[in-house]
Scaffold this motif. Structure first.
Motif, PDB file in Angstrom:
ATOM      1  N   UNK A 108       1.326  -1.390  -0.089  1.00  0.00           N
ATOM      2  CA  UNK A 108      -0.100   0.012   0.143  1.00  0.00           C
ATOM      3  C   UNK A 108       0.958   1.919  -0.320  1.00  0.00           C
ATOM      4  N   UNK A 109       2.520   1.318   0.649  1.00  0.00           N
ATOM      5  CA  UNK A 109       2.612   2.180   0.909  1.00  0.00           C
ATOM      6  C   UNK A 109       3.043   3.001  -0.540  1.00  0.00           C
ATOM      7  N   UNK A 110       3.396   1.605  -1.212  1.00  0.00           N
ATOM      8  CA  UNK A 110       3.763   2.450  -2.456  1.00  0.00           C
ATOM      9  C   UNK A 110       3.038   2.618  -3.469  1.00  0.00           C
ATOM     10  N   UNK A 111       1.774   2.796  -3.357  1.00  0.00           N
ATOM     11  CA  UNK A 111       0.411   3.304  -3.989  1.00  0.00           C
ATOM     12  C   UNK A 111       0.349   4.594  -3.725  1.00  0.00           C
ATOM     13  N   UNK A 112       0.899   4.919  -2.104  1.00  0.00           N
ATOM     14  CA  UNK A 112       1.244   5.921  -1.321  1.00  0.00           C
ATOM     15  C   UNK A 112       1.563   6.693  -2.102  1.00  0.00           C
ATOM     16  N   UNK A 147      -2.831   5.528  -4.762  1.00  0.00           N
ATOM     17  CA  UNK A 147      -4.297   5.061  -3.981  1.00  0.00           C
ATOM     18  C   UNK A 147      -5.560   5.704  -3.899  1.00  0.00           C
ATOM     19  N   UNK A 148      -5.784   6.551  -5.048  1.00  0.00           N
ATOM     20  CA  UNK A 148      -7.157   7.461  -5.726  1.00  0.00           C
ATOM     21  C   UNK A 148      -6.676   7.841  -6.310  1.00  0.00           C
ATOM     22  N   UNK A 149      -7.904   7.470  -6.845  1.00  0.00           N
ATOM     23  CA  UNK A 149      -8.102   8.289  -8.514  1.00  0.00           C
ATOM     24  C   UNK A 149      -7.913   9.920  -8.496  1.00  0.00           C
TER      25      UNK A 149
END
Length: 245
Positions: free
Chosen positions: A109-113, A118-120
């Motif tokens: 998840x931290x990579x997406x953040x 982490x959100x569109x």
């Protein structure tokens, strides 16, 4: 030395921040209770040193409600190659490919953040919101360490400054980046009546000593060198002793 997030740094920054906040509060309370017991509780100064994503964990912890009673004690913050503005503009194609692969795995998840996926809506992402929270303005002194040879963290992100790609980007991404940047700089520029020290410091490592390998190719060697070499740390502490007392 924080231990609460060891082997747990691939999840949500919010969870890591909460764990660190609880650990810091427990540590400070124990110190305060011990000092009060012997009647020598003097000025309290709470300083932080973070490396890499540890800096985002620190800032997330400081944004926690439970930390509010301790914010008045904040003294010096040393950021060692921290991706404060994330990876909106990263020129390291090899490292970017690695990030793309990591995002395909579970529990990252931290990579997406870090990469604002982490959100569109980019304005609903974790890092955008973190930059809007006042996590830097309570420190009396702020030192940002960066290295041009560090390919793991974008140079501008570690220094909390603009970059050429962002300055020429008229899209929403460019505008959001400037919002984040200015929000962070406004915190650093806050409290003009108080004497504050803000330093951006470049560390140039001897890249010739790394040899030709994958670590040096992707910029990881310099990123890790921050932890393996203490010469630059001693130089800063000797040059600015008032920041560490």
């Amino acid at each position: 030395m924080s231990e609460t997030n060891e082997d747990k740094t691939s999840g949500d920054f919010r969870e890591m921040g909460q764990r660190l906040a609880k650990e810091v509060i427990s540590f400070v309370k124990k110190k305060m209770d011990k000092a009060a017991k012997y009647g020598n509780l003097g000025d309290i100064r709470l300083s932080f040193v973070g490396h890499s994503i540890g800096n985002l964990i620190i800032r997330t912890a400081l944004a926690e409600t439970m930390m509010e009673p301790f914010l008045r004690y904040l003294h010096t913050y040393v950021s060692v190659s921290g991706p404060h503005l994330g990876y909106l503009y990263s020129s390291n194609s090899l490292f970017n490919s690695g990030l793309w692969l990591l995002k395909k795995l579970k529990g990252t998840q931290c990579i997406h953040q870090l990469t604002f996926t982490d959100d569109q809506d980019i304005q609903n992402t974790f890092l955008y919101k973190l930059c809007k929270q006042k996590t830097l303005d309570h420190f009396r002194h702020i030192i940002l360490l960066s290295s041009p040879q560090d390919g793991y963290v974008p140079y501008h992100s570690a220094r909390i400054e603009s970059c050429q790609a962002a300055s020429h980007d008229n899209s929403k991404k460019g505008r959001v980046f400037l919002e984040m940047l200015n929000a962070c700089l406004d915190q650093i520029r806050s409290n003009p009546s108080e004497r504050r020290v803000f330093i951006r410091c470049d560390v140039n490592f001897d890249a010739n000593s790394y040899g030709k390998n994958l670590n040096s190719l992707i910029g990881r060697a310099a990123h890790i060198e921050f932890l393996e070499s203490d010469i630059f740390a001693r130089f800063i502490m000797w040059s600015f002793p008032e920041l560490f007392w």
